[in-house]
Motif scaffolding. Structure first.
Motif, PDB file in Angstrom:
ATOM      1  N   HIS A 237       4.420  -2.094   5.859  1.00 60.99           N
ATOM      2  CA  HIS A 237       3.883  -0.835   5.939  1.00 60.99           C
ATOM      3  C   HIS A 237       3.065   0.421   5.474  1.00 60.99           C
ATOM      4  O   HIS A 237       3.726   0.766   4.756  1.00 60.99           O
ATOM      5  N   VAL A 238       1.579   0.280   5.253  1.00 54.55           N
ATOM      6  CA  VAL A 238       0.798   1.479   4.457  1.00 54.55           C
ATOM      7  C   VAL A 238       0.178   1.503   5.069  1.00 54.55           C
ATOM      8  O   VAL A 238      -1.728   1.179   5.717  1.00 54.55           O
ATOM      9  N   THR A 239       0.014   2.689   6.180  1.00 56.38           N
ATOM     10  CA  THR A 239      -1.309   3.696   6.512  1.00 56.38           C
ATOM     11  C   THR A 239      -2.305   3.934   5.775  1.00 56.38           C
ATOM     12  O   THR A 239      -3.533   3.751   6.495  1.00 56.38           O
ATOM     13  N   SER A 240      -1.725   4.511   4.959  1.00 56.77           N
ATOM     14  CA  SER A 240      -3.170   4.930   3.816  1.00 56.77           C
ATOM     15  C   SER A 240      -2.417   6.263   2.738  1.00 56.77           C
ATOM     16  O   SER A 240      -1.330   6.135   2.660  1.00 56.77           O
ATOM     17  N   GLN A 241      -3.211   6.160   1.383  1.00 59.51           N
ATOM     18  CA  GLN A 241      -2.242   6.669   0.378  1.00 59.51           C
ATOM     19  C   GLN A 241      -3.294   7.954   0.522  1.00 59.51           C
ATOM     20  O   GLN A 241      -3.694   8.387  -0.544  1.00 59.51           O
ATOM     21  N   SER A 242      -3.191   8.810   1.509  1.00 60.22           N
ATOM     22  CA  SER A 242      -4.366   9.588   1.082  1.00 60.22           C
ATOM     23  C   SER A 242      -2.949  10.911   1.198  1.00 60.22           C
ATOM     24  O   SER A 242      -1.760  10.554   0.429  1.00 60.22           O
ATOM     25  N   GLY A 243      -3.087  12.096   0.774  1.00 63.72           N
ATOM     26  CA  GLY A 243      -2.553  12.728  -0.308  1.00 63.72           C
ATOM     27  C   GLY A 243      -1.645  13.706   1.378  1.00 63.72           C
ATOM     28  O   GLY A 243      -0.879  15.028   0.615  1.00 63.72           O
ATOM     29  N   PHE A 244      -1.426  13.474   2.670  1.00 58.88           N
ATOM     30  CA  PHE A 244      -0.409  13.459   3.686  1.00 58.88           C
ATOM     31  C   PHE A 244       1.172  13.770   3.345  1.00 58.88           C
ATOM     32  O   PHE A 244       0.969  12.396   2.544  1.00 58.88           O
ATOM     33  N   VAL A 245       2.137  14.339   3.336  1.00 63.47           N
ATOM     34  CA  VAL A 245       3.348  13.757   2.033  1.00 63.47           C
ATOM     35  C   VAL A 245       3.581  12.321   2.981  1.00 63.47           C
ATOM     36  O   VAL A 245       4.839  11.991   2.590  1.00 63.47           O
ATOM     37  N   LEU A 246       3.820  12.282   4.297  1.00 60.57           N
ATOM     38  CA  LEU A 246       4.155  11.049   5.176  1.00 60.57           C
ATOM     39  C   LEU A 246       3.291  10.382   4.487  1.00 60.57           C
ATOM     40  O   LEU A 246       4.682   8.745   4.994  1.00 60.57           O
ATOM     41  N   ASP A 247       2.359  10.003   4.501  1.00 60.24           N
ATOM     42  CA  ASP A 247       1.478   9.158   4.098  1.00 60.24           C
ATOM     43  C   ASP A 247       1.859   8.549   2.420  1.00 60.24           C
ATOM     44  O   ASP A 247       2.184   7.168   2.424  1.00 60.24           O
ATOM     45  N   THR A 248       2.430   9.178   2.029  1.00 61.38           N
ATOM     46  CA  THR A 248       2.028   8.964   0.264  1.00 61.38           C
ATOM     47  C   THR A 248       4.222   8.366   0.636  1.00 61.38           C
ATOM     48  O   THR A 248       4.227   7.564  -0.021  1.00 61.38           O
ATOM     49  N   LEU A 249       4.995   8.883   1.222  1.00 56.97           N
ATOM     50  CA  LEU A 249       6.206   8.387   1.317  1.00 56.97           C
ATOM     51  C   LEU A 249       6.004   7.098   1.713  1.00 56.97           C
ATOM     52  O   LEU A 249       7.112   6.703   1.053  1.00 56.97           O
ATOM     53  N   GLU A 250       5.388   6.925   3.436  1.00 53.83           N
ATOM     54  CA  GLU A 250       5.498   5.737   3.698  1.00 53.83           C
ATOM     55  C   GLU A 250       5.135   4.663   2.983  1.00 53.83           C
ATOM     56  O   GLU A 250       5.534   3.585   2.318  1.00 53.83           O
ATOM     57  N   ALA A 251       3.746   4.928   2.012  1.00 55.14           N
ATOM     58  CA  ALA A 251       3.489   4.150   1.233  1.00 55.14           C
ATOM     59  C   ALA A 251       3.770   3.559  -0.304  1.00 55.14           C
ATOM     60  O   ALA A 251       4.188   2.563  -0.778  1.00 55.14           O
ATOM     61  N   ALA A 252       5.198   4.935  -0.799  1.00 57.01           N
ATOM     62  CA  ALA A 252       5.288   4.694  -1.871  1.00 57.01           C
ATOM     63  C   ALA A 252       6.918   3.628  -1.349  1.00 57.01           C
ATOM     64  O   ALA A 252       7.524   2.368  -2.349  1.00 57.01           O
ATOM     65  N   VAL A 253       7.240   3.702  -0.307  1.00 56.56           N
ATOM     66  CA  VAL A 253       8.929   3.098  -0.157  1.00 56.56           C
ATOM     67  C   VAL A 253       8.029   1.743   0.497  1.00 56.56           C
ATOM     68  O   VAL A 253       8.991   0.856  -0.099  1.00 56.56           O
ATOM     69  N   ALA A 254       7.225   1.482   0.844  1.00 55.53           N
ATOM     70  CA  ALA A 254       6.480   0.195   0.974  1.00 55.53           C
ATOM     71  C   ALA A 254       6.598  -0.438  -0.335  1.00 55.53           C
ATOM     72  O   ALA A 254       6.766  -1.263  -0.392  1.00 55.53           O
TER      73      ALA A 254
END
Length: 331
Positions: A237-254
């Motif tokens: 799952h990728v919520t967003s590629q915003s600059g918010f740290v949790l968005d970045t972490l989730e997207a990178a792991v995905a």
């Protein structure tokens, strides 16, 4: 002999440089210009980075390594990051600028307080692979990741995300399967006495008592948020590629679950927004996994800034080994 730390440093830098051309753009604009694939460096960076030049993500990663090379521990890292900032980089985050301008170890805590304890950008996460690349391991790696992140990004979500990421890199390089490595890294995050670590490092003190109290009150929830986002990323799952740290972490792991280097990085580049940073973090993970970089990305790879210890026209392949050796010989 293959050096996994050098490989990871090159991997994250190449991924960052690939994403430089699509930063802040929408997927529709990117595809209209580049089509459905993005496999080589391209022009178009909003900050003027030439094809093959990496952004502030990789620059600050290398600055951190240069800091270790000069000695002095956390103070040396802070001084090296300030050298980078003082040289006028094309791109620097607002919280990073505010924290480093103070010139003190508690600058990150002060900047976080000035934001109303709201700012939780990815400016710490994007450079924290440097701590693992420099050779820290185990509990020392977790403590150093927390302190180095908090130099600029003291929000507990930022700190927990960095502790997770560095432990994840260590577990992946040791050969653990992707999901198992992530769960092991989450346990490292949960075990660390983060507040004590930041107190011992000089991040918290008499002048930052409110930041310390706020961190204490929010730390448990922050770890839960990181845990949830990592597990969401493990499911793709990728919520967003915003600059918010949790968005970045989730997207990178995905993204970095894929089986080839380009399959880990290209989706981050094509999704735009803060694409260089998401790609950089995904590239660090892909590098720790030992995935092979496309050979054509290495010869032109450079950093898009000159500061004490680095020249913009230097090739990364030629100069990274010496930077890495200096960091490892930090004493």
């Amino acid at each position: 002999m293959h050096d996994p730390h050098l490989h990871t440093l090159l991997s994250l830098t190449a991924a960052d440089a690939l994403g430089a051309a699509t930063e802040f753009k929408t997927p529709e604009v990117i595809r209209a210009h580049s089509g459905e694939t993005f496999t080589d460096y391209q022009p178009g960076s909003v900050f003027g980075f030439a094809p093959g030049e990496a952004t502030d993500d990789s620059q600050m990663t290398v600055a951190t390594l240069l800091g270790y090379g000069r000695g002095g521990g956390l103070e040396g890292v802070l001084a090296a990051l300030r050298d980078w900032l003082d040289a006028g980089p094309p791109d620097v985050g607002g919280l990073t600028r505010s924290a480093l301008r103070s010139g003190t170890l508690d600058g990150g805590a002060r900047a976080w307080a000035a934001s109303g304890f709201q700012s939780a950008g990815n400016g710490g996460l994007m450079r924290i692979a440097a701590v693992w690349v420099a050779g820290f391991t185990g509990e020392a790696l977790a403590r150093e990741a927390a302190a180095v992140t908090a130099l600029t990004h003291t929000d507990p979500r930022c700190v927990a995300a960095s502790v997770f990421l560095t432990a994840f890199l260590e577990a992946l390089q040791a050969g653990q399967p992707y999901r198992e490595a992530a769960e092991a890294a989450l346990r490292v995050m949960d075990r660390l006495d983060t507040r004590r670590t930041l107190l011992d490092a000089g991040i918290f003190g008499l002048s930052t008592q409110q930041a310390h109290t706020t961190f204490r009150d929010r730390e448990r929830g922050a770890r839960a948020q990181v845990r949830a986002r990592v597990r969401s990323g493990l499911e793709g799952h990728v919520t967003s590629q915003s600059g918010f740290v949790l968005d970045t972490l989730e997207a990178a792991v995905a993204h970095a679950r894929a089986e080839t280097w380009l399959a880990c990085v290209e989706p981050a580049v094509l999704l735009g927004d803060d694409s260089d940073t998401v790609a950089c973090v995904a590239g660090a993970v892909a590098g720790a996994r030992g995935l092979e970089l496309p050979a054509h990305l290495l010869p032109p790879l450079r950093l898009g800034h000159t500061w004490p210890g680095w020249e913009r026209d230097w090739l990364c392949t030629g100069h990274f080994p010496a930077v890495l050796k200096g960091a490892r010989d930090r004493g």
